[in-house]
Structure formats: C-alpha cells, structure tokens
Design a protein around this motif. Structure first.
Motif, short mmCIF file in Angstrom:
data_model
loop_
_atom_site.label_atom_id
_atom_site.label_comp_id
_atom_site.label_asym_id
_atom_site.label_seq_id
_atom_site.Cartn_x
_atom_site.Cartn_y
_atom_site.Cartn_z
N ARG A 12 0.97 -1.21 -0.11
CA ARG A 12 -0.10 -0.13 0.02
C ARG A 12 0.73 1.37 0.02
NH1 ARG A 12 -4.87 2.69 -0.64
NH2 ARG A 12 -5.27 4.32 0.98
N TYR A 13 1.79 1.19 0.85
CA TYR A 13 2.73 2.50 0.91
C TYR A 13 4.21 1.92 0.55
CZ TYR A 13 -1.15 3.29 4.37
OH TYR A 13 -2.32 3.06 4.83
N GLU A 55 -2.62 -8.14 2.55
CA GLU A 55 -2.69 -7.36 1.23
C GLU A 55 -3.81 -6.18 1.70
OE1 GLU A 55 -5.34 -6.28 -2.01
OE2 GLU A 55 -6.05 -7.51 -0.38
N TRP A 56 -3.90 -4.94 1.00
CA TRP A 56 -4.66 -3.78 1.39
C TRP A 56 -6.00 -4.08 1.87
CZ3 TRP A 56 -4.36 0.33 4.27
CH2 TRP A 56 -5.37 1.04 4.25
N SER A 57 -6.68 -4.58 1.21
CA SER A 57 -8.13 -4.59 1.14
C SER A 57 -8.32 -5.50 2.41
CB SER A 57 -8.81 -5.01 -0.15
OG SER A 57 -8.81 -6.05 -0.38
N ASN A 113 -7.63 -3.41 5.27
CA ASN A 113 -8.59 -2.16 5.62
C ASN A 113 -9.98 -2.87 6.28
OD1 ASN A 113 -8.81 0.44 5.07
ND2 ASN A 113 -10.53 -0.11 3.56
N GLN A 114 -10.27 -4.14 5.93
CA GLN A 114 -11.28 -4.73 6.44
C GLN A 114 -11.21 -4.54 7.93
OE1 GLN A 114 -13.85 -6.25 4.19
NE2 GLN A 114 -15.15 -7.05 6.15
N TYR A 156 -8.99 -3.15 9.65
CA TYR A 156 -8.91 -1.69 10.19
C TYR A 156 -10.35 -1.18 10.39
CZ TYR A 156 -8.01 3.10 9.80
OH TYR A 156 -8.04 4.65 10.00
N GLN A 157 -11.41 -1.39 9.56
CA GLN A 157 -12.70 -1.11 9.90
C GLN A 157 -13.23 -1.61 11.09
OE1 GLN A 157 -13.81 1.64 8.28
NE2 GLN A 157 -11.84 1.35 7.13
N ILE A 183 0.50 2.03 9.81
CA ILE A 183 -0.45 2.62 8.84
C ILE A 183 0.23 4.05 8.53
CG2 ILE A 183 -1.95 3.84 10.30
CD1 ILE A 183 -4.38 2.71 8.38
N GLY A 184 -0.27 4.68 7.25
CA GLY A 184 0.11 6.02 6.90
C GLY A 184 -1.03 7.03 6.67
N TYR A 185 -1.43 7.89 7.34
CA TYR A 185 -2.42 8.70 7.04
C TYR A 185 -1.85 10.10 6.43
CZ TYR A 185 -5.05 6.26 10.53
OH TYR A 185 -5.80 5.42 11.41
N GLY A 186 -3.06 10.51 5.35
CA GLY A 186 -2.73 11.88 4.71
C GLY A 186 -3.54 12.75 5.46
#
Lengths: 304, 515
Positions: free
Chosen positions: B369-370, B397-399, B402-403, B405-406, B416-419
C-alpha cells in the motif's frame, strides 16, 4: 454450417462459467470501497458508498441481477470512471488489436526463416544457435525484455520513443516485446513440423526426381508444415492477451490490457467483468477460427 | 537454396531496419524538440485522472490536474494563510455564517459569467448528495444563500473553524450551473468547462489529457500554450521518458532511481514533503501488553527511525514525533524533525515494566500500500527483537488489512500511513478522542479529549492552534500512536524548468516556468 451452429451453442455454458468465476474471484479478493475511500473515511461514508454501489445485497442476488443486465448488453458502470463499462472496453480494443497484429507480424518475420533454416540445417551450428535462442526467447519474461529494450534502444541509443501510442515508432518496442515469446514458440514448432515433413516419402520422391532443394523446401515441405503452425497461431490469442497485460503496462500503451490491470488493482468489478467477457469471446472465436482454417488447409479433415 | 535463404533474411532485416529507421528520424526529430522548444509542458503521472466530476473522486493526482482547469473560492497558501481566488473577500459573520464576495467579470470557458448561483449549485450538490465520494468533507455546509449576483453566505450546521480549509481542497472548484443544467452531466463530463487558466482539449483515457491556454483567463495570462498530462504506470518507463526528454516532469520517482537521474545531464530531481505520515498505532487498554506506558515508550526508543529514512527511503522522508506537520493549522513544530532512539534505555524501561526477558506481540501491516511498507514492518520487528521484544509480523494485502482496520480487529500494534487533505490538525488527531479511539487504541486521556473537542469548534484561530499544539505534546508522551516519518515526494524534472513542488502535491502549470 451445422458444425458452426453447434460450436456457437457450446460456447454459452463456457461463457456462463467464466462470468461466474470472474464474478466470484473479483469479489473475494477485496472490497472496492476500501480502495476508493481514504483511511480517514467514516463507517457511515463507507456504508453509504457500498449501498450506492449495490454491494450490500447478498452475492447470489448480485450475480443474478448482473446476469439479467448482461442479457440486455448492460455490463454495469465502472466505479472508477463512472461510465459504461462495455464502452470503456470497446474503446480500448483498437489499440490492443494494433499491438496484437504487430506482434504477430514480428513473430512471423522472426520465426518463419529461422524455423526453416533450423530444420534444413538440422544439428548444425545454426540449428543449435536457433533452438538455443528459441529457448531463451521463451524464457525471457515480457516485463524484463520490455524494460531492457527501453533502456537500450530508447534511453541509450534513442532510436525509438519510450512509451505511449502514436506513430509507427511507438509500436516497434511493444510489438517486439510481445512478439518474441510467440516467435520462440513458433520457431520450434516450424522446425519440428518441417523435420517431420522432410522425412516423408513424397519429399524423397521429389528429391529423386532431381528437383532443386529450394523448390522442395519452399514449395513442398513448407506448405505442408504450415498446417499445424497456422492453427497454433490462431491458438496464440490467449497468450497474446496475457502478454498485453504486462506489455501495455510497461509501455503505457492505452489498450485493453492496461485497462484490465488497473481495474483489477482497484477492484473495478464492472470493467473486469466486461473485459474478461470480451476476451473470452475472442479466445473462443479464435479457437473456432483455428478449426476452420485447419479444415481449409487440409480438405481431408471433416467436421460432423 | 542457401543463397535464397540468406537473401530472404537480408530482405527481412532491411524491411525491419527500414521501418525503424524512418521512425527513428521522426522521433528523434520530433519528441525532444517538441518539449524543449515549444510552449508545451508534458507531465507524466503514474495514473490517469479518473473523472472530471470534481465531487466524485478523492484522488490527489486527479485533483493535481483539475486545478489547472477550475478555480476554488480561496487557495490555501499554508503558512501565508488563505489567498483570494474566485472570491474577492470573505468574512466570518457569526459562528455558523460566512459571507463571501465574488470577483466580477470571471467567465467560464464557454463564455458564461460566474455568479453566486454557480457557487450555490456547486457546493449544495456535494453537501447534499451522499452518493458522492467527497460528500463527507462538505456535509457540514447546511446552505448557500445567494444575496446578489456576486454575494453569498455559507451557513454551516455547527461552528466550522476549518471551513476555509474545506473550501480550498479537492472538490472545492466552482462549476457552471447553466451549462450543466441545460446540457446535462454527461455532456459536462465529456466536455468539462471551468474558469481556470487552461481549458479542455482532448482526453484519451490511460494515455493523455491535453489542455490548452485559456486566453480569456481572469488572472495572469497562462504561461504555456498547451499542457499534456500523460499516464505512465510503470516507474521505470516514466523515468526513461524523463531521461530521453519525452516528458518535462515525472512524478513519483522511486528513491532508487534518484542517483541515476541526477547523474544524467539535463534532468534532475526535486524532493519535497507530502502530507503522509507513517506511524505505529498501539492499543493502550489494560488487557494489552502495550497498555503500559513504559512499554510503549520502550517500543518508541527501540526503533531507529532516522536509519529507516536513510536506508529504506534513501533520505526521502523526515522523522517526526507528531502527525500534524508544518504547513498544517495547529502544527507543533517542536516535535517535527526529531525522533527518539535509545535501545539501552528501552531495555531498562522494559525491565522496569516487569519484562526483563521481553515479551511477544503482534504487529500487523499492509503489504504494497505504501512506499516500502513491508520492509519497514520487517525492520521494526528486527529492531524490537534487539531489545527483547518478539514480534509476530502479520503482513496482509491492503483490502484485507482495511477490512480489519474498519472492524478495529488488530492485536497490539498496526502500521499505517495517514494523509491530510484538510491541512488542519482536526482531521489529523480525530481518531484520538475517547469516543473515536474506542476499540482501536482505546486511548483514554481526558485532557487530550477536552482539548480536541474544544479546538474542533473554537473560532479563535490562535487559541485553537495552541489547543492542538498542547494536545500533540501530551500524545507524544502517551504514545497511542508512535510516529515514524513523513514521506517525501520525489519529482523528476527537465533542467530547463523552474519548479517548486507544493505540499498539497498539486501541479499548477503556471508555477512551473522556463529558466
């Protein structure tokens, strides 16, 4: 004609199976919502997007509604481009066809003379060199060959443009990249096919008649050796499609392969489904074409 | 026979050489000259723009192109504050009402004049339609009241100190109401019309987008006659295009290619900070081993962040102890540019916390992801093992990541990295209020909570910034998040150009000039 109709009917279950496999695979490999929204999005935002994309329905309902739409030619809308998936796919076909045809030409230009030479000069230095080269050509990964060609012919010697689509020059490197693997395969095939033919009685008869070797090779042997080769060429469609995925990405060639790679990465389901469906149709059609060509080249073959 | 074969080969070779020879001349003659002589600027992106619907995407690289075609009401100049763009002036009337005055005589590319009705049409669309991807960043706007052709008021549901930040980012451009309503969205998406310095010419998806100068532009005359945004997904191909002069600017240069570009005559790279900060997020509840502040401090001290920046990123990053980096409202610059590393002290802290022989924990991270995410997680695990902490690495893997993470389903730590497209501390710190931290870090510091909630709606700019700065100091000590580094963007440019990358990663073509 009857054979044609029968073949067409047989493709329906194949296509159905393909839609099911692609439908399930793209859904089990990840959630498009997670790729569309940033890390900071709230649960409500995710839910409302999932809802608007119709992803909250159970899978069987999603699948049957997809099939229902498919019958009317509606593949759904791309999440990424917010536009009709089928027209996105069709818009890319000319670029991919251009690349595929050019690659085939490259493959023929390389493989026909080398294959014949290799068979005629069997076990000679040439033969060893050519068959060795064919193994190498087959073993080289497309992306590596593409990047090497760019480095040498575009960056170092600046002969061809690096990437994109436009002039004929833009076509050369991607066509060589994609054509090399196929050329390797065809060279070996032409060689073995030629060797088999050259051993046959009618060649011996031709030789005993005192015909010139060039006539024997070109007129008698090569034409007969061509039958399996032409068939294999038509069957190379699947290899070509697989190759375009990588080649188009390396050369930023705006074709179907690049669209498919990016759509898979973003789980743009409608586009992946539309693209694989269209590709499947082409592969099936080219197999059918191979059967017909076979029959045309060798009238002894009959399909009932 | 032999002769014939050789002849055949010769002819074929000649044909191939002939084909390429012809093209050689045309490409050698055309491409580099085209970009070095003419007033055409070619920018290579890693991905194509996704749409012209400014409200229905959240892709920085797409917005970086849009800013040349559209205008915001105001632009965010970072430390210099906000600058007028389509708005001439603005004023905060009360806690929930802002009044704006538009510049007069601004026209869209189709000749229509910009009025307050266009602003109402645009902002209320994204504020009310919850199917649009940018809705979440604009639904604080309750209404836009038109006062006259050039005056309007924006009313927010709650006090919204960051309104100008919202209005100067992705999705804030103003659209032509009449054109869209009479022609329909489909026509707009095929032939987009804005007020910007460049207007739409042609878009070949996944290939190139061409814009031409808008001679009627209300601001300074456009500096380029034509802009071409090319989409080149493969990093090495993008670099090769830059090296051969095929493009003037290439984004997202991999750190490993920087030296090669800098050694080539005529091209160079510029490195600039982005808004993305990479971090470890730790559980702070009593049931987790990381619930002990001494353990969290030990983890922080055991990781050499500067070494990661130097080795993994080849210098393309800046260590930080806060997520709110310079250029954002409320940034605490004392915590920026420094990091703590003291493995000896980390071992002592672990002993103090009752773990003289170390312990085991699980670190989850996304793979792919990053930039260098897998390598970073592996290096963190190795550094922690040096002080006795055994790390079970979970790279997914990202998705799938992310699952989980949610669902807030991670064990002790995740990477993780936040914008931060708001350029404001509120977005950066909002996961650390008691309510939002539940189930993720379970961070429960009343003082931080009060500071964050007060700042969220505080209309006094100075006091608000101080509240955020104070909160960051406490967070840096408590370590519910351990910050690693801020990522840099590396851009390759042709040396004939003058270019200073922006923190928001936008490509304003007119800020790129010939030397």
């Amino acid at each position: 004609m009857k054979y044609l109709v029968q073949s067409m009917i047989k493709t329906i279950p194949v296509l159905l199976l393909i839609t099911l496999i692609v439908f399930l695979l793209i859904r089990v490999t990840g959630d498009p919502v997670s790729l569309m929204l940033p890390e900071t999005a709230t649960e409500e935002e995710r839910d409302s997007l999932r809802e608007s994309m119709g992803l909250n329905e159970p899978l069987p309902i999603q699948y049957f509604s997809y099939l229902g739409d498919l019958v009317t030619g509606d593949f759904g809308d791309s999440f990424r481009y917010n536009t009709d998936a089928l027209s996105l796919v069709l818009e890319r076909l000319p670029a991919t066809f251009e690349l595929a045809i050019a690659s085939m030409i490259v493959a023929i230009i390389i493989s026909v003379p080398l294959g014949i030479l290799s068979a005629v000069k069997r076990n000679s230095f040439f033969d060893l060199f050519i068959t060795g080269g064919a193994v190498l050509g087959k073993a080289m990964p497309n992306f590596w060959l593409g990047i090497m060609l760019i480095l040498f012919l575009s960056v170092t010697f600046q002969i061809f443009p690096v990437s994109g689509r436009g002039t004929l020059g833009h076509l050369v490197l991607p066509a060589i990249t994609l054509g090399t693997g196929i050329a390797a395969e065809m060279t070996r095939l032409i060689r073995s096919s030629m060797l088999e033919i050259l051993e046959q009685d009618f060649i011996r008869t031709a030789r005993s008649k005192g015909l010139r070797e060039s006539i024997i090779v070109n007129k008698h042997a090569f034409r007969n050796a061509l039958i399996p080769v032409v068939t294999i060429m038509a069957l190379q469609t699947a290899t070509l499609v697989g190759g375009t995925l990588i080649t188009e990405t390396v050369f930023a060639w705006p074709g179907l392969g690049q669209l498919l790679v990016q759509s898979v990465n973003l789980r743009d389901m409608a586009v992946v489904q539309a693209a694989t469906f269209i590709i499947a149709i082409f592969v099936i059609l080219s197999n059918l074409l191979a059967d017909l060509i076979y029959r045309f080249l060798d009238p002894r073959i009959k399909y009932e | 026979m032999k002769k014939q074969l050789w002849l055949l080969l010769l002819v074929l070779t000649l044909i191939i050489a002939g084909c390429s020879g012809g093209e050689t001349n045309s490409t050698e003659g055309e491409e580099p000259v085209e970009t070095s002589d003419s007033k055409t600027l070619v920018i290579a992106n890693g991905t194509d723009i996704v749409t012209f619907d400014i409200h229905d995407h959240n892709t920085t690289s797409t917005e970086a192109v849009h800013v040349n075609m559209f205008n915001y009401l105001v632009t965010n100049q970072g430390e210099e504050g906000f600058q007028a763009d389509l708005a001439e002036s603005w004023e905060n009337i009360d806690d929930t009402t802002w009044s704006f005055k538009l510049k007069e005589g601004v026209t869209f590319h189709n000749g229509e004049e910009l009025t307050a009705d266009d602003v109402k049409f645009t902002l209320e669309r994204v504020a009310k339609d919850d199917t649009l991807l940018e809705h979440g960043n604009y639904n604080q706007i309750e209404a836009v009241n038109v006062i006259s052709d050039y005056e309007f008021e924006i009313v927010t549901a709650n006090p919204e100190p960051a309104l100008l930040n919202r209005l100067s980012r992705l999705g804030s451009a103003i659209l032509p109401q009449e054109y869209i309503e009479t022609e329909g969205w489909e026509v707009f998406l095929e032939n987009p019309v804005g007020t910007g310095p460049y207007k739409f010419m042609d878009w070949q998806r996944d290939d190139r987008l061409t814009l031409e100068a808008n001679t009627e532009y209300f601001g300074d005359a456009p500096k380029w006659e034509e802009l071409v945004f090319r989409s080149i997904p493969e990093d090495s191909t993008r670099v090769s295009e830059l090296l051969t002069g095929g493009v003037d600017v290439a984004v997202n240069i991999p750190p490993t290619d920087v030296a090669r570009i800098n050694e080539t005559e005529g091209v160079t790279t510029v490195q600039s900070p982005t808004q993305r900060v990479m971090m470890l997020v730790l559980r702070t509840d009593d049931d987790s081993v990381t619930g002990d502040p001494l353990v969290r401090e030990a983890i922080d001290l055991a990781i050499d962040k500067q070494a990661m920046v130097d080795s993994l990123l080849e210098g393309a990053g800046t260590v930080t102890r806060t997520r709110v980096t310079p250029g954002n409202v409320g940034a605490n610059e004392d915590l920026y540019g420094e990091s703590l590393y003291d493995p000896e002290r980390a071992r002592e802290l672990l002993a103090e916390a009752g773990y003289p022989d170390g312990f085991e924990l699980t670190l989850t991270g996304p793979n792919g992801r990053y930039l260098k995410d897998r390598e970073t997680v592996e290096l963190i695990a190795a550094m922690l093992s040096e002080v006795g902490i055994t790390v079970n690495q979970e790279l997914i893997e990202w998705s799938a990541f992310n699952q989980r993470y949610q669902e807030r389903d991670f064990a002790e730590m995740f990477y993780i990295g936040y914008g931060n497209s708001m350029f404001d501390a509120s977005l950066a710190l909002d996961r650390l209020t008691i309510e939002n931290a539940e189930g993720e870090t379970d961070y429960d510091n009343q003082q931080v909570n009060d500071l964050l909630l007060a700042a969220e709606q505080n209309m006094d700019e100075e006091e608000r910034a101080q509240q955020y700065q104070e909160a960051q100091e406490i967070i840096a000590e408590d370590r519910p998040q351990i910050y690693m580094f801020q990522l840099d963007a590396i851009t390759g440019i042709n040396e004939r150009l003058e270019f200073e990358p922006l923190l928001n990663e936008m490509f304003y073509a007119d800020s790129i000039t010939l030397k």
